[in-house]
Write a protein that holds these residues in place. Structure first.
Motif, PDB file in Angstrom:
ATOM      1  N   PRO A 141      -1.866  70.905  14.470  1.00 36.89           N
ATOM      2  CA  PRO A 141      -1.757  72.139  13.682  1.00 36.89           C
ATOM      3  C   PRO A 141      -2.182  72.026  12.218  1.00 36.89           C
ATOM      4  CG  PRO A 141       0.192  71.822  15.040  1.00 36.89           C
ATOM      5  CD  PRO A 141      -0.627  70.574  15.162  1.00 36.89           C
ATOM      6  N   GLY A 142      -2.072  70.890  11.604  1.00 39.04           N
ATOM      7  CA  GLY A 142      -2.469  70.738  10.206  1.00 39.04           C
ATOM      8  C   GLY A 142      -3.912  70.316  10.020  1.00 39.04           C
ATOM      9  N   LEU A 143      -4.733  70.488  11.039  1.00 35.80           N
ATOM     10  CA  LEU A 143      -6.131  70.040  11.007  1.00 35.80           C
ATOM     11  C   LEU A 143      -6.881  70.648   9.823  1.00 35.80           C
ATOM     12  CD1 LEU A 143      -8.141  68.510  13.150  1.00 35.80           C
ATOM     13  CD2 LEU A 143      -9.028  70.819  13.445  1.00 35.80           C
ATOM     14  N   SER A 144      -7.608  69.811   9.113  1.00 31.44           N
ATOM     15  CA  SER A 144      -8.503  70.294   8.059  1.00 31.44           C
ATOM     16  C   SER A 144      -9.910  69.811   8.387  1.00 31.44           C
ATOM     17  CB  SER A 144      -8.057  69.812   6.679  1.00 31.44           C
ATOM     18  OG  SER A 144      -8.011  68.399   6.641  1.00 31.44           O
ATOM     19  N   CYS A 145     -10.895  70.582   7.912  1.00 34.08           N
ATOM     20  CA  CYS A 145     -12.282  70.291   8.279  1.00 34.08           C
ATOM     21  C   CYS A 145     -13.184  70.261   7.057  1.00 34.08           C
ATOM     22  CB  CYS A 145     -12.813  71.353   9.242  1.00 34.08           C
ATOM     23  SG  CYS A 145     -11.962  71.391  10.823  1.00 34.08           S
ATOM     24  N   SER A 146     -14.197  69.431   7.138  1.00 35.95           N
ATOM     25  CA  SER A 146     -15.247  69.383   6.127  1.00 35.95           C
ATOM     26  C   SER A 146     -16.161  70.589   6.311  1.00 35.95           C
ATOM     27  CB  SER A 146     -16.071  68.104   6.273  1.00 35.95           C
ATOM     28  OG  SER A 146     -16.870  68.179   7.456  1.00 35.95           O
ATOM     29  N   SER A 147     -17.135  70.682   5.459  1.00 37.36           N
ATOM     30  CA  SER A 147     -18.224  71.632   5.680  1.00 37.36           C
ATOM     31  C   SER A 147     -18.967  71.217   6.950  1.00 37.36           C
ATOM     32  CB  SER A 147     -19.214  71.599   4.511  1.00 37.36           C
ATOM     33  OG  SER A 147     -18.594  71.979   3.316  1.00 37.36           O
ATOM     34  N   VAL A 148     -19.743  72.152   7.484  1.00 39.46           N
ATOM     35  CA  VAL A 148     -20.590  71.859   8.637  1.00 39.46           C
ATOM     36  C   VAL A 148     -21.974  71.510   8.101  1.00 39.46           C
ATOM     37  CG1 VAL A 148     -21.614  72.770  10.759  1.00 39.46           C
ATOM     38  CG2 VAL A 148     -19.279  73.436  10.107  1.00 39.46           C
ATOM     39  N   PHE A 149     -22.553  70.460   8.650  1.00 33.61           N
ATOM     40  CA  PHE A 149     -23.868  69.989   8.242  1.00 33.61           C
ATOM     41  C   PHE A 149     -24.807  70.066   9.434  1.00 33.61           C
ATOM     42  CE2 PHE A 149     -20.893  68.190   5.348  1.00 33.61           C
ATOM     43  CZ  PHE A 149     -21.547  68.116   4.131  1.00 33.61           C
ATOM     44  N   GLU A 150     -26.048  70.379   9.168  1.00 34.77           N
ATOM     45  CA  GLU A 150     -27.070  70.367  10.204  1.00 34.77           C
ATOM     46  C   GLU A 150     -27.994  69.194   9.927  1.00 34.77           C
ATOM     47  OE1 GLU A 150     -30.248  73.326  12.451  1.00 34.77           O
ATOM     48  OE2 GLU A 150     -29.146  74.059  10.711  1.00 34.77           O
ATOM     49  N   SER A 151     -28.402  68.522  10.993  1.00 37.08           N
ATOM     50  CA  SER A 151     -29.315  67.387  10.842  1.00 37.08           C
ATOM     51  C   SER A 151     -30.241  67.314  12.042  1.00 37.08           C
ATOM     52  CB  SER A 151     -28.535  66.073  10.709  1.00 37.08           C
ATOM     53  OG  SER A 151     -27.829  65.794  11.905  1.00 37.08           O
ATOM     54  N   GLU A 152     -31.336  66.657  11.841  1.00 35.93           N
ATOM     55  CA  GLU A 152     -32.258  66.415  12.944  1.00 35.93           C
ATOM     56  C   GLU A 152     -31.622  65.413  13.898  1.00 35.93           C
ATOM     57  OE1 GLU A 152     -35.672  65.046  10.781  1.00 35.93           O
ATOM     58  OE2 GLU A 152     -36.305  67.088  10.269  1.00 35.93           O
ATOM     59  N   SER A 153     -32.014  65.476  15.164  1.00 31.94           N
ATOM     60  CA  SER A 153     -31.513  64.494  16.119  1.00 31.94           C
ATOM     61  C   SER A 153     -32.068  63.125  15.757  1.00 31.94           C
ATOM     62  CB  SER A 153     -31.887  64.888  17.548  1.00 31.94           C
ATOM     63  OG  SER A 153     -33.266  65.033  17.675  1.00 31.94           O
ATOM     64  N   ILE A 154     -31.278  62.104  16.021  1.00 34.46           N
ATOM     65  CA  ILE A 154     -31.660  60.728  15.692  1.00 34.46           C
ATOM     66  C   ILE A 154     -31.752  59.926  16.986  1.00 34.46           C
ATOM     67  CG2 ILE A 154     -30.916  58.609  14.512  1.00 34.46           C
ATOM     68  CD1 ILE A 154     -29.562  60.413  12.436  1.00 34.46           C
ATOM     69  N   GLY A 155     -32.865  59.247  17.177  1.00 32.99           N
ATOM     70  CA  GLY A 155     -33.041  58.399  18.348  1.00 32.99           C
ATOM     71  C   GLY A 155     -33.676  59.087  19.535  1.00 32.99           C
ATOM     72  N   PHE A 156     -33.900  60.401  19.445  1.00 34.19           N
ATOM     73  CA  PHE A 156     -34.558  61.140  20.524  1.00 34.19           C
ATOM     74  C   PHE A 156     -35.061  62.467  19.969  1.00 34.19           C
ATOM     75  CE2 PHE A 156     -30.293  62.763  20.499  1.00 34.19           C
ATOM     76  CZ  PHE A 156     -30.377  64.087  20.889  1.00 34.19           C
ATOM     77  N   ASP A 157     -35.998  63.074  20.688  1.00 33.22           N
ATOM     78  CA  ASP A 157     -36.479  64.401  20.316  1.00 33.22           C
ATOM     79  C   ASP A 157     -35.539  65.433  20.921  1.00 33.22           C
ATOM     80  OD1 ASP A 157     -38.729  63.585  18.880  1.00 33.22           O
ATOM     81  OD2 ASP A 157     -39.953  63.434  20.697  1.00 33.22           O
ATOM     82  N   GLY A 158     -34.962  66.248  20.064  1.00 39.24           N
ATOM     83  CA  GLY A 158     -34.036  67.264  20.554  1.00 39.24           C
ATOM     84  C   GLY A 158     -33.713  68.257  19.469  1.00 39.24           C
ATOM     85  N   ASN A 159     -32.926  69.259  19.832  1.00 37.55           N
ATOM     86  CA  ASN A 159     -32.495  70.265  18.871  1.00 37.55           C
ATOM     87  C   ASN A 159     -31.687  69.622  17.751  1.00 37.55           C
ATOM     88  OD1 ASN A 159     -33.600  72.272  20.513  1.00 37.55           O
ATOM     89  ND2 ASN A 159     -31.678  72.583  21.615  1.00 37.55           N
ATOM     90  N   ASN A 160     -31.674  70.283  16.607  1.00 41.80           N
ATOM     91  CA  ASN A 160     -30.853  69.825  15.494  1.00 41.80           C
ATOM     92  C   ASN A 160     -29.377  69.843  15.883  1.00 41.80           C
ATOM     93  OD1 ASN A 160     -33.167  69.603  13.973  1.00 41.80           O
ATOM     94  ND2 ASN A 160     -32.675  71.284  12.592  1.00 41.80           N
ATOM     95  N   PHE A 161     -28.618  68.988  15.232  1.00 44.83           N
ATOM     96  CA  PHE A 161     -27.177  68.883  15.453  1.00 44.83           C
ATOM     97  C   PHE A 161     -26.411  69.619  14.368  1.00 44.83           C
ATOM     98  CE2 PHE A 161     -28.214  65.452  18.266  1.00 44.83           C
ATOM     99  CZ  PHE A 161     -27.106  65.287  19.086  1.00 44.83           C
ATOM    100  N   TYR A 162     -25.244  70.116  14.727  1.00 48.97           N
ATOM    101  CA  TYR A 162     -24.209  70.484  13.767  1.00 48.97           C
ATOM    102  C   TYR A 162     -23.207  69.345  13.790  1.00 48.97           C
ATOM    103  CZ  TYR A 162     -25.415  75.450  13.101  1.00 48.97           C
ATOM    104  OH  TYR A 162     -26.023  76.641  12.770  1.00 48.97           O
ATOM    105  N   ASN A 163     -22.778  68.916  12.594  1.00 48.35           N
ATOM    106  CA  ASN A 163     -21.795  67.841  12.463  1.00 48.35           C
ATOM    107  C   ASN A 163     -20.784  68.189  11.388  1.00 48.35           C
ATOM    108  OD1 ASN A 163     -22.864  65.403  14.112  1.00 48.35           O
ATOM    109  ND2 ASN A 163     -24.649  66.172  13.016  1.00 48.35           N
ATOM    110  N   LEU A 164     -19.574  67.742  11.590  1.00 50.35           N
ATOM    111  CA  LEU A 164     -18.527  67.839  10.582  1.00 50.35           C
ATOM    112  C   LEU A 164     -17.476  66.796  10.908  1.00 50.35           C
ATOM    113  CD1 LEU A 164     -15.978  70.637  11.276  1.00 50.35           C
ATOM    114  CD2 LEU A 164     -17.946  70.357  12.763  1.00 50.35           C
ATOM    115  N   VAL A 165     -16.503  66.665  10.020  1.00 53.34           N
ATOM    116  CA  VAL A 165     -15.393  65.752  10.238  1.00 53.34           C
ATOM    117  C   VAL A 165     -14.106  66.534  10.081  1.00 53.34           C
ATOM    118  CG1 VAL A 165     -14.162  63.721   9.328  1.00 53.34           C
ATOM    119  CG2 VAL A 165     -16.653  63.676   9.553  1.00 53.34           C
TER     120      VAL A 165
END
Length: 162
Positions: free
Chosen positions: A30-54
């Motif tokens: 319940p107390g979860l907090s999140c970073s901003s969302v970041f978009e990045s290119e895929s790494i190690g393969f050709d594919g759609n961009n990723f959304y990442n956060l922590v």
């Protein structure tokens, strides 16, 4: 209560999968907090961009149960665990830290990719700059400051999940 940090990533229906994963994680933490969302290119393969956060939370669950829960959330969001390492992902939830635990089972902690991938390190530095990495004894902010930011391109994106 243990302090945990979870890396969240998706490049298949990424907006829906990221939002669903956060809603589910908030139900368990319940107390979860999140970073901003970041978009990045895929790494190690050709594919759609990723959304990442922590995400960060505190939990009374033992380490093993947290790992099982993350795998269940991945499966519930269409993740197949026979996927090869560098391939598209509906959802990727990686436990980065569980307090200052150092181990290889049931998960590698701290996660090796913390210091290697900007898509993990930048959101982690935004969320927990003072957290001390238990192996190199540097704060996340210090690790991010020393990171070669030309290695990987990523940028913040707006994603409403709050």
């Amino acid at each position: 209560m243990a302090q945990i940090f979870i890396s969240i990533g998706s490049n298949v229906n990424k907006e829906i999968n990221v939002i669903n994963s956060i809603k589910t994680l908030k139900a368990y933490f319940p107390g979860l907090s999140c970073s901003s969302v970041f978009e990045s290119e895929s790494i190690g393969f050709d594919g759609n961009n990723f959304y990442n956060l922590v995400a960060a939370a505190k939990t009374e669950l033992p380490l093993f149960e947290v790992c099982l829960l993350l795998k269940k959330i991945e499966r519930d969001n269409g993740r197949l665990h026979n996927d090869k390492k560098f391939s598209p992902r509906t959802l990727d939830l990686d436990l980065l830290f569980f307090d200052d635990v150092i181990c290889d089972e049931p998960a590698q902690l701290p996660r090796d990719e913390i210091t290697k991938n900007a898509f993990v390190l930048w959101p982690l530095a935004e969320l927990a700059p003072e957290f001390i990495h238990p192996i190199n004894n540097l704060s996340i902010a210090e690790i991010w400051q020393g990171y070669d930011k030309t290695k990987q391109k990523l940028w913040k994106v707006e994603l409403s999940f709050k």
